[in-house]
Write a protein that holds these residues in place. Structure first.
Motif, mmCIF file in Angstrom:
data_model
loop_
_atom_site.group_PDB
_atom_site.id
_atom_site.type_symbol
_atom_site.label_atom_id
_atom_site.label_comp_id
_atom_site.label_asym_id
_atom_site.label_seq_id
_atom_site.Cartn_x
_atom_site.Cartn_y
_atom_site.Cartn_z
ATOM 1 N N GLY A 156 0.846 -1.094 -0.076
ATOM 2 C CA GLY A 156 -0.054 0.705 -0.089
ATOM 3 C C GLY A 156 0.808 1.503 0.087
ATOM 4 O O GLY A 156 0.457 2.705 -0.382
ATOM 5 N N MET A 157 1.811 1.377 0.927
ATOM 6 C CA MET A 157 3.087 2.678 0.751
ATOM 7 C C MET A 157 3.628 2.530 -0.784
ATOM 8 O O MET A 157 3.948 3.622 -0.637
ATOM 9 C CB MET A 157 3.776 2.401 2.266
ATOM 10 C CG MET A 157 3.973 2.478 3.125
ATOM 11 S SD MET A 157 4.387 2.239 4.973
ATOM 12 C CE MET A 157 4.470 0.680 5.123
ATOM 13 N N ARG A 158 3.547 1.422 -1.239
ATOM 14 C CA ARG A 158 4.349 1.461 -2.639
ATOM 15 C C ARG A 158 3.248 1.990 -3.434
ATOM 16 O O ARG A 158 4.084 3.226 -4.273
ATOM 17 C CB ARG A 158 4.530 0.297 -3.271
ATOM 18 C CG ARG A 158 5.932 -0.162 -1.965
ATOM 19 C CD ARG A 158 6.532 -1.290 -2.454
ATOM 20 N NE ARG A 158 8.191 -2.101 -1.876
ATOM 21 C CZ ARG A 158 8.503 -2.920 -1.680
ATOM 22 N NH1 ARG A 158 7.334 -4.016 -2.090
ATOM 23 N NH2 ARG A 158 9.746 -3.215 -1.595
ATOM 24 N N GLU A 159 2.048 1.655 -3.471
ATOM 25 C CA GLU A 159 0.837 2.474 -4.468
ATOM 26 C C GLU A 159 1.805 4.149 -4.432
ATOM 27 O O GLU A 159 0.877 4.807 -5.492
ATOM 28 C CB GLU A 159 -0.226 1.805 -4.364
ATOM 29 C CG GLU A 159 -0.327 0.221 -4.345
ATOM 30 C CD GLU A 159 -1.447 -0.346 -4.485
ATOM 31 O OE1 GLU A 159 -2.523 0.492 -3.653
ATOM 32 O OE2 GLU A 159 -1.379 -1.750 -4.539
ATOM 33 N N GLU A 160 1.303 4.457 -2.746
ATOM 34 C CA GLU A 160 0.967 5.884 -2.347
ATOM 35 C C GLU A 160 2.388 6.526 -3.112
ATOM 36 O O GLU A 160 1.858 7.882 -2.630
ATOM 37 C CB GLU A 160 0.663 5.867 -1.125
ATOM 38 C CG GLU A 160 -1.008 4.574 -0.860
ATOM 39 C CD GLU A 160 -1.755 5.417 -1.476
ATOM 40 O OE1 GLU A 160 -1.540 7.026 -1.649
ATOM 41 O OE2 GLU A 160 -3.006 5.310 -1.746
ATOM 42 N N GLY A 161 3.222 5.827 -3.565
ATOM 43 C CA GLY A 161 4.375 6.475 -3.578
ATOM 44 C C GLY A 161 5.668 6.923 -1.928
ATOM 45 O O GLY A 161 6.017 7.831 -2.297
ATOM 46 N N ASP A 168 8.777 7.685 9.447
ATOM 47 C CA ASP A 168 7.396 8.713 8.881
ATOM 48 C C ASP A 168 6.377 8.262 8.242
ATOM 49 O O ASP A 168 5.051 8.732 7.962
ATOM 50 C CB ASP A 168 8.120 10.070 8.960
ATOM 51 C CG ASP A 168 9.384 10.103 10.401
ATOM 52 O OD1 ASP A 168 8.497 10.246 11.881
ATOM 53 O OD2 ASP A 168 10.515 11.179 9.947
ATOM 54 N N HIS A 169 7.069 7.417 7.038
ATOM 55 C CA HIS A 169 6.268 7.578 6.085
ATOM 56 C C HIS A 169 4.840 6.316 6.489
ATOM 57 O O HIS A 169 4.474 5.968 6.115
ATOM 58 C CB HIS A 169 6.557 6.284 4.620
ATOM 59 C CG HIS A 169 7.580 7.692 4.291
ATOM 60 N ND1 HIS A 169 7.674 8.085 2.354
ATOM 61 C CD2 HIS A 169 7.569 9.381 4.168
ATOM 62 C CE1 HIS A 169 8.567 9.535 1.661
ATOM 63 N NE2 HIS A 169 8.313 9.954 3.127
ATOM 64 N N ARG A 170 6.252 5.313 7.073
ATOM 65 C CA ARG A 170 4.568 4.449 7.838
ATOM 66 C C ARG A 170 3.643 5.299 8.517
ATOM 67 O O ARG A 170 2.794 4.282 8.614
ATOM 68 C CB ARG A 170 5.637 3.103 8.101
ATOM 69 C CG ARG A 170 6.496 2.302 7.633
ATOM 70 C CD ARG A 170 7.018 1.088 8.817
ATOM 71 N NE ARG A 170 7.607 1.155 9.400
ATOM 72 C CZ ARG A 170 9.604 1.505 9.721
ATOM 73 N NH1 ARG A 170 9.424 1.810 8.645
ATOM 74 N NH2 ARG A 170 9.696 2.136 10.619
ATOM 75 N N VAL A 171 4.194 5.819 9.279
ATOM 76 C CA VAL A 171 2.620 6.628 10.456
ATOM 77 C C VAL A 171 1.571 7.134 9.638
ATOM 78 O O VAL A 171 0.783 7.478 9.146
ATOM 79 C CB VAL A 171 3.606 7.968 11.237
ATOM 80 C CG1 VAL A 171 2.666 8.341 11.193
ATOM 81 C CG2 VAL A 171 4.215 7.262 11.806
ATOM 82 N N ARG A 172 2.191 7.968 8.934
ATOM 83 C CA ARG A 172 2.265 9.075 7.564
ATOM 84 C C ARG A 172 0.588 7.932 6.449
ATOM 85 O O ARG A 172 -0.803 8.354 6.599
ATOM 86 C CB ARG A 172 2.577 9.692 6.204
ATOM 87 C CG ARG A 172 3.008 10.575 6.806
ATOM 88 C CD ARG A 172 4.236 11.357 5.611
ATOM 89 N NE ARG A 172 3.183 12.064 4.416
ATOM 90 C CZ ARG A 172 3.962 11.536 3.144
ATOM 91 N NH1 ARG A 172 5.526 11.837 3.063
ATOM 92 N NH2 ARG A 172 3.527 12.157 2.261
ATOM 93 N N TYR A 173 1.096 6.307 6.025
ATOM 94 C CA TYR A 173 0.740 5.644 5.719
ATOM 95 C C TYR A 173 -0.942 5.322 6.551
ATOM 96 O O TYR A 173 -1.856 5.032 5.679
ATOM 97 C CB TYR A 173 1.305 4.106 4.633
ATOM 98 C CG TYR A 173 -0.073 3.025 4.213
ATOM 99 C CD1 TYR A 173 -0.075 3.752 2.889
ATOM 100 C CD2 TYR A 173 0.297 1.892 4.805
ATOM 101 C CE1 TYR A 173 -1.282 2.784 2.714
ATOM 102 C CE2 TYR A 173 -0.395 1.564 4.315
ATOM 103 C CZ TYR A 173 -1.519 1.837 3.375
ATOM 104 O OH TYR A 173 -1.934 0.228 1.996
ATOM 105 N N ALA A 174 -0.431 4.793 7.783
ATOM 106 C CA ALA A 174 -0.977 4.645 8.953
ATOM 107 C C ALA A 174 -1.955 5.101 9.414
ATOM 108 O O ALA A 174 -3.309 5.308 9.489
ATOM 109 C CB ALA A 174 -0.219 3.657 10.426
#
Length: 662
Positions: A181-186, A193-199
């Motif tokens: 999912g994170m890869r799909e969102e770039g 920090d990106h893991r928190v943003r995705y969550a």
């Protein structure tokens, strides 16, 4: 009790926990619908949140799904009978489902459990062999699994009074679903920090999805909707699109503490959403099933809710056999009868605030020392205030306070300047005096030469501060800015340096080198409707509780608001709130004293009597009557053309001064 009417927002609620493990037999064995509902009616409860699904992942209604609790008799549709019985007594029955904690799903689908960066599963325990909940990953297929459960509940029980979805925090994960999912969102899965943003993005999406489902199944006149519990209330400015109402969970002895509700309630209140708050009947926290708190504590907590414009909620746990405890409802009922007696005097009322405290919503519901210090000091000063984010409309407030931990960026500085030009007063503390940490935050500050001061202790010599000796410099804890008073500014505190900085090889005495002589540097100055506090006054008040800090803040506010809405004497712990109704004004007087009696618990055992306490309410016309409610006692009063003055004596811990006027 009125007939069941979902259009009325509940006032006296019970959150009826029912987390029942699969090894418990005889679930609901002794349940009797009439006895069940009568218990709540007699305790003056008007809404009970009942369980469709618990943390164990088990269901408590008639269903063919395998998650149905194995100890529930095949012919017992427990939830349906609870809802029907409560509705028959005119009591609402919103329905509870656990989201990110589901032991059944975690056991059947361990791949759905959230993973940390080392691909270990995330649990509420440090060992697989300690009791503790698994945490589900909302980017996994579990999100659809829950949607199926929710859909069945909504179809089975529509129209519903409301849905309570629990355990809804932002949970980062490194599972294969989260990584994809994170890869799909770039986003970069390797970046924390990106893991928190995705969550957080995942949370926004499931709230939108589940909220849309619930909206279709609500009673057309429902005053409630879906509530996603566990989200920070400071995020409601963005997430209010998903909810119709707010619920504040805050058990003072359960880790939240007695400073939590006074802060969060003042943040939520300006949003204008109907709000109920939860404490618990437990001595400590949820799950402390075999312990009751003193009546005085429960009365204090619910009186505090009432005074903040919230409705009341008490958490309880239903025994697996389905029978509410008489002792619990004797306790709850004794408090709710007082709350019910107060309600008629508050109908249609709104809490009045003349001061806005601007905080950083990024701090979440645990605001840190500076903001807690602000709330405690302002309560003790009888200030009437809200807590607001930087983007809030400030037009309805007479003054604004910006604590140390609120960053004044370009946008906020411009808003504060516009507010000043419209006649509002501003008080800036510590780093908030500097825009983006550099230039002065406002052009008309009463100080100049602002710059970070060298580390080390200093002292405050107060001038014109009632209750503070002018010939006794007090320690100034924390960091400060150097500042010089501009011509015409009134100085309330000057900086006094020690003889020399304290160090390992040069010191004097136990704590700090004594004060020497004062110079030109100032700590607090006021002028032209702006106050500058160059020391970390609010942070220091929270950490050290020095009375001088509160008195200094009070003197500063007196210069900005010389005619406050309310003045009241009495003990320093007295909490006040002012409510405007269609027929007049109500002043809440709440007097209880939590005391630290265990290493971690502040406990309340008794109300603290108020004896001949002077109260003055700003009122331009003479009132028709002044009474102490709900006792119904007439009080003597006088009106001086600006304030109505009276004196109050009460031993009950909570009373309301009801002033009827045009």
């Amino acid at each position: 009790m009125n007939a069941h009417n979902p259009a009325l927002f509940p006032r006296r609620t019970v959150h009826l926990d029912f987390h029942t493990g699969p090894d418990i037999p005889d679930v609901g064995r002794d349940f009797d619908p009439a006895t069940f509902a009568r218990t709540f009616r007699e305790a003056r409860v008007d809404s009970v949140t009942v369980f469709a699904k618990c943390h164990h992942g088990h269901l408590y209604y008639g269903t063919d799904r395998p998650e149905r609790h194995p100890g529930l008799a095949p012919d017992l549709d427990l939830l349906a009978e609870q809802v029907e019985a409560l509705h028959a007594e005119g009591i609402r029955a919103p329905i509870y489902l656990s989201l990110q904690v589901d032991e059944y799903a975690a056991r059947e689908h361990p791949e759905w459990v959230a993973h940390d960066e080392k691909l270990g599963i995330i649990r509420w325990t440090d060992s697989a062999f300690n009791a503790g909940w698994n945490v589900l990953d909302m980017s996994s297929p579990y999100a659809d699994h829950f949607a199926d459960q929710l859909d069945e509940v909504l179809r089975r029980f529509a129209p519903v009074d409301g849905i309570f979805v629990d355990m809804c925090w932002t949970q980062p994960s490194a599972s294969r679903w989260a990584v994809d999912g994170m890869r799909e969102e770039g986003l970069d899965p390797a970046d924390a920090d990106h893991r928190v943003r995705y969550a957080n993005l995942v949370a926004q999406r499931y709230m939108a999805r589940y909220s849309a489902m619930v909206e279709k199944a609500l009673h057309p006149d429902s005053a409630m909707g879906v509530w996603f519990n566990g989200r920070p209330k400071t995020g409601l400015t963005e997430e209010r699109q998903f909810v119709r109402h707010v619920e504040i969970e805050g058990l003072p002895t359960g880790g939240w503490g007695y400073a939590f509700l006074p802060y969060v309630s003042r943040f939520v209140r300006p949003l204008g959403l109907p709000t109920l708050s939860h404490t618990g009947r437990f001595h400590e926290s949820w799950g402390d099933n075999a312990a009751l708190k003193p009546r005085a504590a429960l009365l204090y907590e619910n009186s505090q809710m009432l005074s903040q414009g919230l409705t009341s909620g008490v958490g309880d746990v239903l025994h697996p056999r389905g029978v509410p405890s008489p002792a619990v409802y004797d306790l709850i009922g004794s408090v709710y009868r007082h709350i019910e007696a107060c309600e008629p005097f508050l109908d249609g009322g709104r809490v009045l605030s003349e001061l806005a405290v601007i905080v950083d919503p990024g701090l979440g519901d645990n605001p840190g020392p500076s903001n807690i210090g602000a709330v405690r000091a302002l309560q003790q000063l009888r200030a009437q205030f809200d807590v607001v984010p930087p983007g809030a409309d400030l037009g309805g407030y007479r003054a604004v306070l910006v604590p140390e931990t609120t960053k004044v960026d370009e946008a906020l500085a411009e808003r504060l300047q516009a507010y000043r030009q419209a006649g509002g007063a501003v008080l800036l503390v510590g780093p908030a005096l500097l825009r983006d940490g550099g230039e002065p935050a406002l052009p008309d500050l009463p100080v100049e030469g602002l710059a970070p001061a060298p580390a080390g202790e200093s002292f405050l010599a107060c001038e014109g501060v009632p209750g503070v000796p002018e010939d006794f410099p007090v320690i100034s804890h924390g960091s400060r800015l150097t500042a010089l008073a501009r011509p015409g500014a009134e100085v309330l505190a000057r900086v006094v340096e020690p003889y020399f900085p304290r160090s390992w090889d040069r010191f004097c005495g136990h704590s700090y080198t004594p004060p020497a002589d004062g110079g030109e540097e100032v700590a607090v100055a006021v002028g032209g409707g702006v106050a500058a506090v160059a020391v970390s006054l609010l942070d220091a008040f929270h950490r050290h509780g020095l009375e001088t800090y509160r008195l200094l803040l009070g003197a500063t506010l007196d210069r900005l608001l010389p005619d406050p809405l309310l003045r009241a004497g009495g003990p320093v712990h007295l909490e006040t709130a002012v409510v405007r109704t269609a027929t007049g004004t109500v002043v809440h007087l709440t007097s209880f004293v939590p005391s630290r009696e265990t290493p971690e618990l502040d406990l309340v055992h008794d109300p603290f009597p108020l004896v001949d306490v002077p109260v003055a309410l700003r009122l331009t016309t003479a009132p028709r009557s002044v009474r102490l409610q709900p006792a119904g006692r007439e009080l003597e009063w006088r009106h001086d053309g600006e304030y109505v003055h009276t004196r109050v004596t009460t031993v009950d811990g909570h009373a309301m001064l009801v002033v009827e006027h045009d």
